[in-house]
Design a protein around this motif. Structure first.
Motif, PDB file in Angstrom:
ATOM      1  N   ASP A 105     -32.435  21.324  47.810  1.00 19.57           N
ATOM      2  CA  ASP A 105     -33.495  22.135  47.152  1.00 19.57           C
ATOM      3  C   ASP A 105     -33.096  22.462  45.541  1.00 19.57           C
ATOM      4  O   ASP A 105     -34.171  22.236  44.796  1.00 19.57           O
ATOM      5  N   PHE A 106     -31.966  22.672  45.345  1.00 17.04           N
ATOM      6  CA  PHE A 106     -31.726  22.798  43.906  1.00 17.04           C
ATOM      7  C   PHE A 106     -31.894  21.633  43.052  1.00 17.04           C
ATOM      8  O   PHE A 106     -32.390  21.603  42.004  1.00 17.04           O
ATOM      9  N   ALA A 107     -31.441  20.380  43.531  1.00 17.22           N
ATOM     10  CA  ALA A 107     -31.718  19.041  43.066  1.00 17.22           C
ATOM     11  C   ALA A 107     -33.414  18.884  42.644  1.00 17.22           C
ATOM     12  O   ALA A 107     -33.618  18.352  41.761  1.00 17.22           O
ATOM     13  N   GLN A 108     -34.065  19.327  43.847  1.00 10.11           N
ATOM     14  CA  GLN A 108     -35.634  19.174  43.307  1.00 10.11           C
ATOM     15  C   GLN A 108     -36.095  20.068  42.498  1.00 10.11           C
ATOM     16  O   GLN A 108     -36.955  19.599  41.518  1.00 10.11           O
ATOM     17  N   VAL A 109     -35.754  21.376  42.346  1.00  7.84           N
ATOM     18  CA  VAL A 109     -36.102  22.260  41.506  1.00  7.84           C
ATOM     19  C   VAL A 109     -35.661  22.083  39.903  1.00  7.84           C
ATOM     20  O   VAL A 109     -36.492  22.344  38.997  1.00  7.84           O
ATOM     21  N   GLN A 110     -34.560  21.223  39.876  1.00 10.18           N
ATOM     22  CA  GLN A 110     -34.082  20.837  38.637  1.00 10.18           C
ATOM     23  C   GLN A 110     -35.023  19.999  37.879  1.00 10.18           C
ATOM     24  O   GLN A 110     -35.159  20.144  36.603  1.00 10.18           O
ATOM     25  N   MET A 111     -35.909  19.410  38.538  1.00  2.98           N
ATOM     26  CA  MET A 111     -36.859  18.394  37.989  1.00  2.98           C
ATOM     27  C   MET A 111     -38.264  19.215  37.732  1.00  2.98           C
ATOM     28  O   MET A 111     -39.237  18.300  37.255  1.00  2.98           O
ATOM     29  N   LEU A 112     -38.556  20.418  38.073  1.00  7.68           N
ATOM     30  CA  LEU A 112     -39.635  20.924  38.115  1.00  7.68           C
ATOM     31  C   LEU A 112     -39.878  22.021  37.189  1.00  7.68           C
ATOM     32  O   LEU A 112     -41.091  22.294  36.882  1.00  7.68           O
ATOM     33  N   VAL A 113     -38.723  22.735  36.931  1.00 16.21           N
ATOM     34  CA  VAL A 113     -38.932  24.101  36.603  1.00 16.21           C
ATOM     35  C   VAL A 113     -38.720  24.441  35.086  1.00 16.21           C
ATOM     36  O   VAL A 113     -38.008  23.446  34.552  1.00 16.21           O
ATOM     37  N   PRO A 114     -39.110  25.528  34.612  1.00 15.34           N
ATOM     38  CA  PRO A 114     -38.919  25.788  33.032  1.00 15.34           C
ATOM     39  C   PRO A 114     -37.442  26.076  33.042  1.00 15.34           C
ATOM     40  O   PRO A 114     -36.837  26.555  33.928  1.00 15.34           O
ATOM     41  N   ASP A 115     -36.837  26.212  31.783  1.00 16.34           N
ATOM     42  CA  ASP A 115     -35.452  26.551  31.564  1.00 16.34           C
ATOM     43  C   ASP A 115     -34.986  27.880  32.039  1.00 16.34           C
ATOM     44  O   ASP A 115     -33.906  28.130  32.417  1.00 16.34           O
ATOM     45  N   HIS A 116     -35.960  28.907  31.850  1.00 10.99           N
ATOM     46  CA  HIS A 116     -35.492  30.274  32.262  1.00 10.99           C
ATOM     47  C   HIS A 116     -35.367  30.502  33.979  1.00 10.99           C
ATOM     48  O   HIS A 116     -34.460  31.029  34.277  1.00 10.99           O
ATOM     49  N   VAL A 117     -36.105  29.699  34.452  1.00 12.30           N
ATOM     50  CA  VAL A 117     -35.935  29.592  36.032  1.00 12.30           C
ATOM     51  C   VAL A 117     -34.724  28.638  36.416  1.00 12.30           C
ATOM     52  O   VAL A 117     -34.127  29.033  37.305  1.00 12.30           O
ATOM     53  N   LEU A 118     -34.525  27.587  36.002  1.00 14.12           N
ATOM     54  CA  LEU A 118     -33.520  26.785  36.189  1.00 14.12           C
ATOM     55  C   LEU A 118     -32.317  27.498  35.748  1.00 14.12           C
ATOM     56  O   LEU A 118     -30.966  27.662  36.611  1.00 14.12           O
ATOM     57  N   ASP A 119     -32.100  28.407  34.725  1.00 11.05           N
ATOM     58  CA  ASP A 119     -30.842  29.062  34.335  1.00 11.05           C
ATOM     59  C   ASP A 119     -30.867  30.099  35.544  1.00 11.05           C
ATOM     60  O   ASP A 119     -29.362  30.205  35.991  1.00 11.05           O
ATOM     61  N   ALA A 120     -31.519  30.714  36.032  1.00  9.13           N
ATOM     62  CA  ALA A 120     -31.409  31.692  37.106  1.00  9.13           C
ATOM     63  C   ALA A 120     -31.105  31.040  38.404  1.00  9.13           C
ATOM     64  O   ALA A 120     -29.959  31.546  39.061  1.00  9.13           O
ATOM     65  N   ALA A 121     -31.513  30.131  38.867  1.00  8.88           N
ATOM     66  CA  ALA A 121     -31.349  29.168  39.829  1.00  8.88           C
ATOM     67  C   ALA A 121     -29.778  28.307  39.800  1.00  8.88           C
ATOM     68  O   ALA A 121     -28.952  28.513  40.722  1.00  8.88           O
ATOM     69  N   ASN A 122     -29.538  28.132  38.578  1.00  6.46           N
ATOM     70  CA  ASN A 122     -28.161  27.640  38.564  1.00  6.46           C
ATOM     71  C   ASN A 122     -27.110  28.779  38.448  1.00  6.46           C
ATOM     72  O   ASN A 122     -25.795  28.483  39.152  1.00  6.46           O
ATOM     73  N   ARG A 123     -27.209  30.096  38.112  1.00  6.27           N
ATOM     74  CA  ARG A 123     -26.363  31.073  38.358  1.00  6.27           C
ATOM     75  C   ARG A 123     -26.332  31.288  40.012  1.00  6.27           C
ATOM     76  O   ARG A 123     -25.067  31.676  40.319  1.00  6.27           O
ATOM     77  N   VAL A 124     -27.256  31.119  40.591  1.00 12.89           N
ATOM     78  CA  VAL A 124     -26.904  31.495  42.000  1.00 12.89           C
ATOM     79  C   VAL A 124     -26.193  30.179  42.652  1.00 12.89           C
ATOM     80  O   VAL A 124     -25.379  30.469  43.485  1.00 12.89           O
ATOM     81  N   ARG A 125     -26.524  28.943  42.116  1.00 11.78           N
ATOM     82  CA  ARG A 125     -25.866  28.118  42.641  1.00 11.78           C
ATOM     83  C   ARG A 125     -24.344  28.038  42.501  1.00 11.78           C
ATOM     84  O   ARG A 125     -23.364  27.883  43.259  1.00 11.78           O
ATOM     85  N   ILE A 126     -23.841  28.369  41.264  1.00 15.08           N
ATOM     86  CA  ILE A 126     -22.583  28.676  40.780  1.00 15.08           C
ATOM     87  C   ILE A 126     -21.910  29.742  41.678  1.00 15.08           C
ATOM     88  O   ILE A 126     -20.760  29.687  42.252  1.00 15.08           O
ATOM     89  N   ALA A 127     -22.598  30.721  41.927  1.00 20.64           N
ATOM     90  CA  ALA A 127     -22.073  32.164  42.450  1.00 20.64           C
ATOM     91  C   ALA A 127     -21.872  31.609  44.000  1.00 20.64           C
ATOM     92  O   ALA A 127     -20.839  32.169  44.643  1.00 20.64           O
ATOM     93  N   LEU A 128     -22.951  31.005  44.614  1.00 18.61           N
ATOM     94  CA  LEU A 128     -22.622  30.558  45.990  1.00 18.61           C
ATOM     95  C   LEU A 128     -21.441  29.443  46.115  1.00 18.61           C
ATOM     96  O   LEU A 128     -20.531  29.748  47.061  1.00 18.61           O
ATOM     97  N   ALA A 129     -21.234  28.589  45.275  1.00 18.58           N
ATOM     98  CA  ALA A 129     -20.246  27.970  45.303  1.00 18.58           C
ATOM     99  C   ALA A 129     -18.962  28.393  45.229  1.00 18.58           C
ATOM    100  O   ALA A 129     -17.926  28.115  46.035  1.00 18.58           O
ATOM    101  N   ASP A 130     -18.952  29.352  44.336  1.00 18.36           N
ATOM    102  CA  ASP A 130     -17.847  30.134  44.022  1.00 18.36           C
ATOM    103  C   ASP A 130     -17.347  30.901  45.285  1.00 18.36           C
ATOM    104  O   ASP A 130     -16.036  31.125  45.501  1.00 18.36           O
ATOM    105  N   ALA A 131     -18.440  31.710  46.040  1.00 20.04           N
ATOM    106  CA  ALA A 131     -17.881  32.304  47.166  1.00 20.04           C
ATOM    107  C   ALA A 131     -17.331  31.219  48.352  1.00 20.04           C
ATOM    108  O   ALA A 131     -16.660  31.731  49.039  1.00 20.04           O
ATOM    109  N   ARG A 132     -17.891  30.031  48.249  1.00 23.57           N
ATOM    110  CA  ARG A 132     -17.539  29.037  49.203  1.00 23.57           C
ATOM    111  C   ARG A 132     -15.934  28.951  49.056  1.00 23.57           C
ATOM    112  O   ARG A 132     -15.059  28.750  49.985  1.00 23.57           O
ATOM    113  N   GLU A 133     -15.703  28.796  47.638  1.00 13.95           N
ATOM    114  CA  GLU A 133     -14.432  28.230  47.274  1.00 13.95           C
ATOM    115  C   GLU A 133     -13.421  29.551  47.624  1.00 13.95           C
ATOM    116  O   GLU A 133     -12.147  29.164  48.410  1.00 13.95           O
TER     117      GLU A 133
END
Length: 194
Positions: A105-133
Motif C-alpha cells: 500500500d505504501f509503494a502505491q501511495v508513493q506514486m500518487l500523493v503530494p509530498d506532505h502526505v508522503l512525508d507523514a506516511a513515510n514517518r509511519v512506515r519508519i516507525a512501524l519498521a522500527d517497532a518490528r526491529e
C-alpha cells in the motif's frame, strides 16, 4: 450625372447587394459556427480536466483507505505480538502478511500523493519498521528485562500518534479535514486520542 446614369448606378448597387448578401450571411454564419465550436472545445477540455481531477482524487482516496487500514492492522498485530512474547507465547502468524500489505500500500501511495502526505506516511512506515526491529531484538533476548518490554509496549502504543498525523494529512489532501488531529477513537490506555 444624368438620370440614366443614376438609375444604372442604383441598379448596379442593388444587384451587387443582392449578390453579396448571401456571401456576407455565409461569412457571418461561418464566424458564429467557429466561435461556437471553440466554446464547445473549451467546455469539453474543462469537463475532461474536471473528470481527470475527480478520478485522481478517487485514486488517492482509495489508496489512503488501504494505507490507513494496513498501518492500523500492522500496529495492532505488533501490539498483540508484544503482549504474546511478553507472556511467553509465540507471535501470531498474521503480522508478516500485514507488514507486506502495508509495504504494498505504501509503494502505491508513493506514486500518487503530494509530498506532505508522503512525508507523514513515510514517518509511519519508519516507525512501524522500527517497532518490528525492536520486537525482534527483544524476542531474541537482547532486551533488558521487564523495563525493555514496557518501553517496547509504550513505543508501539505511541505509534498511534504517527498514524493519526498521517490520517490528518490524508484528510486535508482529500478536502474533508483541516489537517488538525481529530481524536477518532480511544487508545489502549483508555484515553481519547494518541
Amino acid at each position: 450625372m444624368n438620370a440614366g446614369t443614376a438609375t444604372l448606378l442604383v441598379a448596379v448597387v442593388g444587384v451587387m447587394g443582392t449578390l453579396l448578401a448571401p456571401l456576407a450571411t455565409a461569412r457571418v454564419n461561418s464566424r458564429a459556427r467557429l466561435q461556437e465550436f471553440q466554446l464547445q472545445q473549451r467546455a469539453n477540455a474543462e469537463a475532461r480536466k474536471e473528470e481527470s481531477a475527480a478520478a485522481d482524487l478517487e485514486r488517492r482516496r482509495t489508496a489512503y483507505i488501504a494505507l490507513n487500514g494496513s498501518a492500523r492492522l500492522w500496529r495492532i498485530l505488533l501490539m498483540e505480538d508484544v503482549n504474546a512474547l511478553r507472556a511467553g507465547r509465540t507471535c501470531g502468524e498474521q503480522t508478516e502478511p500485514a507488514r507486506q500489505a502495508f509495504q504494498a500500500d505504501f509503494a502505491q501511495v508513493q506514486m500518487l500523493v503530494p509530498d506532505h502526505v508522503l512525508d507523514a506516511a513515510n514517518r509511519v512506515r519508519i516507525a512501524l519498521a522500527d517497532a518490528r526491529e525492536r520486537l525482534g531484538r527483544q524476542a531474541a533476548g537482547n532486551g533488558e528485562g521487564e523495563a525493555a518490554w514496557q518501553d517496547l509496549h509504550g513505543y508501539v502504543l505511541g505509534l498511534w500518534s504517527e498514524i493519526t498525523d498521517m490520517q490528518a494529512a490524508m484528510r486535508k489532501d482529500l478536502g474533508v479535514g483541516s489537517g488538525v488531529l481529530v481524536p477518532s477513537e480511544r487508545s489502549e490506555s483508555g484515553q481519547v486520542g494518541p
